[in-house]
Design an enzyme around this catalytic site. Structure first.
Site, mmCIF file in Angstrom:
data_model
loop_
_atom_site.group_PDB
_atom_site.id
_atom_site.type_symbol
_atom_site.label_atom_id
_atom_site.label_comp_id
_atom_site.label_asym_id
_atom_site.label_seq_id
_atom_site.Cartn_x
_atom_site.Cartn_y
_atom_site.Cartn_z
ATOM 1 N N GLU B 53 -16.700 -14.819 -65.932
ATOM 2 C CA GLU B 53 -16.286 -14.192 -64.490
ATOM 3 C C GLU B 53 -15.286 -15.508 -63.683
ATOM 4 O O GLU B 53 -14.761 -14.679 -62.674
ATOM 5 C CB GLU B 53 -17.133 -13.605 -63.821
ATOM 6 C CG GLU B 53 -18.144 -13.080 -64.113
ATOM 7 C CD GLU B 53 -19.123 -12.790 -66.027
ATOM 8 O OE1 GLU B 53 -19.035 -14.001 -66.169
ATOM 9 O OE2 GLU B 53 -19.695 -12.188 -66.805
ATOM 10 N N PHE B 115 -34.322 -6.961 -63.702
ATOM 11 C CA PHE B 115 -33.099 -7.763 -65.001
ATOM 12 C C PHE B 115 -31.692 -7.921 -63.985
ATOM 13 O O PHE B 115 -31.124 -7.113 -63.514
ATOM 14 C CB PHE B 115 -33.389 -7.072 -66.281
ATOM 15 C CG PHE B 115 -32.148 -7.879 -67.420
ATOM 16 C CD1 PHE B 115 -32.674 -8.808 -67.660
ATOM 17 C CD2 PHE B 115 -31.608 -7.251 -68.115
ATOM 18 C CE1 PHE B 115 -31.877 -9.744 -68.447
ATOM 19 C CE2 PHE B 115 -30.246 -7.343 -68.828
ATOM 20 C CZ PHE B 115 -30.951 -8.808 -69.322
ATOM 21 N N GLN B 116 -30.920 -9.041 -63.673
ATOM 22 C CA GLN B 116 -29.508 -9.419 -63.981
ATOM 23 C C GLN B 116 -29.343 -9.060 -62.635
ATOM 24 O O GLN B 116 -28.507 -8.153 -61.882
ATOM 25 C CB GLN B 116 -28.971 -8.195 -64.821
ATOM 26 C CG GLN B 116 -28.634 -9.318 -66.667
ATOM 27 C CD GLN B 116 -27.553 -8.808 -67.073
ATOM 28 O OE1 GLN B 116 -27.141 -7.708 -66.920
ATOM 29 N NE2 GLN B 116 -27.257 -9.816 -68.131
ATOM 30 N N MET B 483 -7.217 -38.810 -62.025
ATOM 31 C CA MET B 483 -8.046 -39.164 -61.266
ATOM 32 C C MET B 483 -9.250 -39.841 -60.514
ATOM 33 O O MET B 483 -9.315 -41.286 -59.908
ATOM 34 C CB MET B 483 -7.649 -37.433 -60.034
ATOM 35 C CG MET B 483 -7.206 -38.324 -58.447
ATOM 36 S SD MET B 483 -5.972 -39.390 -58.192
ATOM 37 C CE MET B 483 -4.984 -37.877 -57.756
#
Lengths: 169, 587
Positions: B53, B115-116, B483
Site C-alpha cells: 500500500e 478484525f483489520q 549518504m
C-alpha cells in the site's frame, strides 16, 4: 522582527461541530510543540452546527502568528480571532472548589468566599463546594486563600472570552 | 434534479468518474471488496494493482506530480491504511494532491477492535491535509467531491476518506460535483495588490537581487512556470530553485544558478547569502535550504509569496509576505513591473553578476572520470545526454544518488522531476515511476536509485512486469547507504556503523526472476553502451552500475553552518572531517 519575548494570547476559534475537530486542534498544538494553558469548547450555534473553542496559549510573536495561521488552514475551521490583539475583551472562568474543614477554618472559608462573591452550591457538616466565577487571576487568588483552609479538590472550566463593545468575530 | 439512489460503491465510482479520475492505484482487502466488485463491473476507471500500500500512494504521487492532476489510492482497512501512512506523510510534506480511499469495518463494529480495524482517521489526522470518516450515506457523495476540492486547491495535499463497509454496501444518494458547495475551505488565490506593488518597488531598488523559487511554482501549474521565466528575464535577476522546484525554470538558462541548499551549487548559496533583496516564490525556507538560520542571508530584505499563510514567517521572518497563488501573483507582478517601467539599476546588476560569475568559476560540480571506476555523477550526466531528445521523466529514491541527480540532470520543464523532498522517503522512486509511466505510457521514465533504497519497495518489480511498464531503473551501486556513510565519515570519525550493504541480491537474476531484463556495468568504457542498450529495450530494465564507493556528494553545507561556509568537492578542498559538535546533533 527577531522578538523572543513570550506573551500570552487568548484565541477564539469558530469551528464546525463535527467529530474529530477538537482532536485536530489539540493535535496541532501537541504536534508542533505549542503551549495550551487553557482550552474550552462548546456548541454556540445549534442550527449552524458551530462550536467555539477558546484557547489560551503563549509564545513569541512569530509563534503566535504561526498558531493562528496553522489553525486557519484546518478545513473545518471558519474563523480564528486573536482576542488579545483585537482590543479589550472579557475573560471569565468558573471553578468549583471543595473545602473540607471544621471549626474556625470552616467559618473563615465562608468569610473569604463572601468577599470573592463565591457561592456555596453544596454543603455538608464537614464540607463546602464553592462556585466562583471571574478572571483566571481572581480564581487563582481565591484558591490560594483556600489552601490552608481545607482545600481538597478543584474543577475549573478554563477560559471563555469575548471582545468588549460592538466588535464581533 | 431528482436524487439518484445508488449503492455506496456505485456512488464512489460515479464520483471518481465525475472528478475526471482515469486511474486508481490500490490493493484489495476485506473491507473494500464491494468497491472492487464495482471496479470489476465497469471500465471507465482503470485499477493498477501495486504490491504494497505504501507503493500505491507513491505511485499516485508520481502520477499527480507528473500530470498536475489528483492521484487516487484505494486500500483496505487496518494494515492497508497503516501501510499507506508513509506515503500520505510524504505527500503532505511535498504538497502533492492525493485522495486516498481506505476501507473500514462496518459502522456497528467501529471501536470494537474488529478484525483489520484501525483508527484510520485518528492515525492519519497529522499526516493528511484533511480526512473524513463517512458514517452517514447521505454525506458520501458530498464527501467524495469535497475531498477532491480540498486535495487540489490551495496548498495541495493528501486527503483520506475512510469508508465503512456497510456504507459501501447500503444505498446512498448521488450528487453531481456542481451540486456541492464548500462551506469553509475556499483558499485565497489573488494576492494583495498593495503588497505586490510594494514588493516590486523593493525589488526594483535592489542591487543584489535573487529569486528563490520552489515546488509551489510547479503546483501552481505550467502557466505559472512560464510567467516565472518571463518575470526572471524581465528583471535580469539571478534565479535559484529548491529540490522541489527543479524544472520550474529551464536549467540551461544563463540566469539560473542551480539548486540551492545543503547540496546546492556554490554560486547559488553564495548569492543567497550575499543578496540584498530575496524574492521567495512558492518556497518554504526549509532547513535544508537555509542552513544556520542565524546567518541566513543576513543583509537582505525578503519578500515571500505563498498560498499557505502558515508558510510565511514560519522559519524566516520576511518583510513582505504575500498570500496567494503563485501564478496569479506573478501575473500581477509582471503587470506592475511593466506599468511602472521598473528596472534594476544596470551598473549594480552588472556588478552582482560579476560576483556571481566569480563563484561560478569554481565549477563546484566538477569531477574527474578516471579510467578504472565509474563516478556516480558521470552516470547521471551520461543518461541526461542519452535522453536529451526524448520526453523523459526522472524519479529518485533518497540519498546521494538523489542529490547527484538533482545536481547533474538539467531539468528544462516542470512535471519531469519526481523526488521525495520533505520526508526523504527511501523506497519512493520505483513506485513513483510506476505512476509516472502509467500517466505517460510513451515517455521514457528513469528511476535513479541506490542499492539500499531500491530494496525498500523492490516488490514493485512485479507491478512493472504485470503492466509492462518500461521503466528504466538505474542503481548507483556503491554497496553503502551512501549518504549515511558520508555523514559517518565527516561527522563520526569514519565509523561506518551498519551502513554497508552486506548481502545485496544479484540484480540481474532478480530482474530475470521478475520477468524483465537486468544489466550491469562496472567499466567506465562500457557505460554509454549499457545506457544505450537499456534505453532500446522495450520493457522494464534494471541497470546496476557499480560506482566509486568512496565518492561523497559535494558541495555541501554541513548542518549548523551558514551558506558561505560550504564545503567544496575533492577537486578543491577534500574530504576533511567537519569540526562541529553542533553539526552532530542536527539532522
Amino acid at each position: 522582527m527577531k522578538e523572543t519575548e513570550i506573551s500570552k494570547h487568548t484565541i477564539s476559534v469558530l469551528v464546525d461541530n463535527e467529530s474529530g475537530v477538537l482532536a485536530r486542534v489539540i493535535g496541532l498544538f501537541s504536534g508542533r510543540g505549542y503551549n495550551i494553558e487553557s482550552l474550552t469548547v462548546a456548541e454556540v450555534d445549534a442550527r449552524a452546527h458551530q462550536s467555539r473553542i477558546t484557547v489560551v496559549t503563549s509564545g513569541t510573536p512569530m509563534v503566535i502568528e504561526q498558531i493562528k495561521a496553522q489553525l486557519s488552514r484546518l478545513v473545518p475551521i471558519h474563523k480564528v480571532s486573536d482576542l488579545t490583539l483585537a482590543g479589550p475583551s472579557v475573560e471569565r472562568e468558573l471553578a468549583l472548589v471543595k473545602v473540607i474543614a471544621a471549626g474556625e477554618k470552616r467559618v473563615e472559608s465562608l468569610r473569604i468566599a463572601d468577599i470573592f462573591k463565591a457561592r456555596a452550591v453544596d454543603a455538608t457538616n464537614d464540607s463546602f463546594v464553592y462556585e466562583i466565577i471571574g478572571s483566571p487571576e481572581k480564581i487563582d487568588a481565591f484558591i490560594k486563600l483556600m489552601e490552608p483552609l481545607g482545600l481538597s479538590e478543584i474543577s475549573r472550566t478554563g477560559v471563555a472570552a469575548i471582545s468588549r463593545g460592538t466588535l464581533t468575530m | 434534479m431528482a436524487e439518484r439512489i445508488l449503492s455506496g460503491s456505485e456512488v464512489v465510482l460515479q464520483a471518481l468518474a465525475d472528478q475526471g479520475v482515469e486511474v486508481v492505484f490500490g490493493y484489495p482487502g476485506g473491507a473494500v471488496l464491494p468497491l472492487y466488485d464495482e471496479i470489476f463491473k465497469q471500465n471507465r476507471i482503470r485499477h493498477v494493482l501495486v504490491r504494497h500500500e505504501q507503493a500505491a500512494v507513491h505511485a499516485a504521487e508520481g502520477y499527480a506530480r507528473s500530470t498536475g492532476k489528483v492521484g487516487v489510492v484505494l486500500v483496505t482497512s487496518g494494515p492497508g491504511a497503516t501501510n499507506a501512512v508513509t506515503g500520505l506523510t510524504d505527500a503532505l510534506m511535498d504538497s502533492i494532491p492525493v485522495v486516498c480511499l481506505t476501507g473500514q469495518v462496518p459502522t456497528h463494529l467501529i471501536g470494537n477492535d474488529a478484525f483489520q480495524e484501525a483508527d484510520t482517521t485518528g492515525i492519519t489526522r497529522p499526516c493528511t491535509k484533511h480526512n473524513y470518516l463517512v458514517k452517514n450515506p447521505d454525506k458520501l457523495a458530498r464527501t467524495m467531491h469535497e475531498a477532491f476540492h480540498v486535495a487540489s486547491s490551495g496548498r495541495p495535499g493528501p486527503v483520506v476518506i475512510d469508508l465503512p463497509k456497510d456504507i459501501l454496501v447500503g444505498k446512498a444518494p448521488y450528487l453531481e460535483p456542481a451540486q456541492v458547495q464548500h462551506r469553509t475551505y475556499n483558499p485565497v488565490v489573488k494576492g494583495d495588490r498593495a503588497q505586490i506593488e510594494e514588493a516590486m518597488e523593493m525589488l526594483a531598488s535592489a542591487k543584489k537581487p535573487i529569486l528563490y523559487c520552489g515546488g509551489g511554482v510547479i503546483n501552481s501549474g505550467t502557466q505559472a512556470c512560464k510567467l516565472l521565466t518571463e518575470f526572471t528575464r524581465m528583471t535580469g535577476a539571478p534565479i535559484t530553485l529548491t529540490l522541489m522546484g527543479l524544472g520550474a525554470y529551464p536549467a540551461s538558462d544563463n540566469q539560473y544558478l542551480g539548486m540551492v541548499g545543503m547540496h546546492g551549487t556554490y554560486e547559488s548559496n553564495m548569492s543567497m547569502h550575499d543578496c540584498d533583496v530575496m524574492v521567495a516564490i512558492g518556497a518554504r525556507f526549509d532547513d535544508r535550504v537555509t542552513g544556520n538560520l542565524d546567518f541566513f542571508a543576513p543583509n537582505s530584505q525578503k519578500i515571500q509569496i505563498d498560498i499557505d499563510q502558515s508558510s510565511i514567517n514560519k522559519n524566516v521572518p520576511v518583510d513582505i509576505g504575500i498570500v496567494g497563488d503563485v501564478g496569479h501573483v506573478l501575473e500581477d507582478m509582471i503587470k506592475i513591473w511593466k506599468a511602472k517601467q521598473y528596472k534594476i539599476e544596470a551598473s549594480a546588476l552588472d556588478g552582482w553578476w560579476k560576483e556571481i560569475e566569480g563563484w561560478r568559476s569554481k565549477r563546484c560540480l566538477s569531477y574527474k572520470q578516471p579510467k578504472d571506476v565509474i563516478k556516480p555523477q558521470h552516470v547521471i550526466r551520461s543518461i541526461h545526454a542519452a535522453t536529451r531528445d526524448r520526453k523523459t521523466y526522472i524519479t529518485t529514491d533518497v540519498g546521494q544518488h538523489q542529490m547527484w541527480a538533482a545536481q547533474h540532470f538539467g531539468f528544462e520543464h516542470p512535471y519531469e522531476w519526481m523526488t521525495s523532498g520533505g520526508l526523504g522517503t527511501m523506497g519512493y522512486g520505483m513506485p513513483a515511476a510506476l505512476g509516472v509511466q502509467v500517466a505517460h505510457p510513451d515517455a521514457t521514465v528513469v528511476c535513479f536509485t541506490g542499492d539500499a533504497s531500491i530494496m525498500m519497495n523492490i516488490q514493485e518489480c512485479a507491478t512493472m512486469t504485470q503492466y509492462r511498464l518500461p521503466i528504466k531503473t538505474v542503481i548507483l551501486n556503491n554497496r553503502y547507504m551512501g549518504m549515511v556513510r558520508q555523514w559517518q565519515q565527516l561527522l563520526h570519525g569514519s565509523r561506518y556503523s551498519e551502513s554497508y550493504s552486506e548481502t545485496l541480491p544479484d540484480f540481474v537474476k532478480l530482474s530475470e526472476a521478475f520477468g524483465f531484463t537486468g544489466l550491469t556495468c562496472n567499466n567506465p568504457a562500457d557505460l554509454d553502451d549499457a545506457i544505450k542498450q537499456m534505453l532500446e529495450i522495450d520493457g522494464p530494465v534494471i541497470l546496476d552500475v557499480a560506482v566509486d564507493d568512496k565518492e561523497n556528494c559535494y558541495p555541501m553545507i554541513p548542518s549548523g553552518k551558514p551558506h558561505n561556509e560550504m564545503l567544496l568537492g575533492q577537486e578543491t578542498k577534500g574530504d576533511e572531517a567537519i569540526d562541529s559538535d553542533e553539526g552532530m546533533v542536527l539532522v
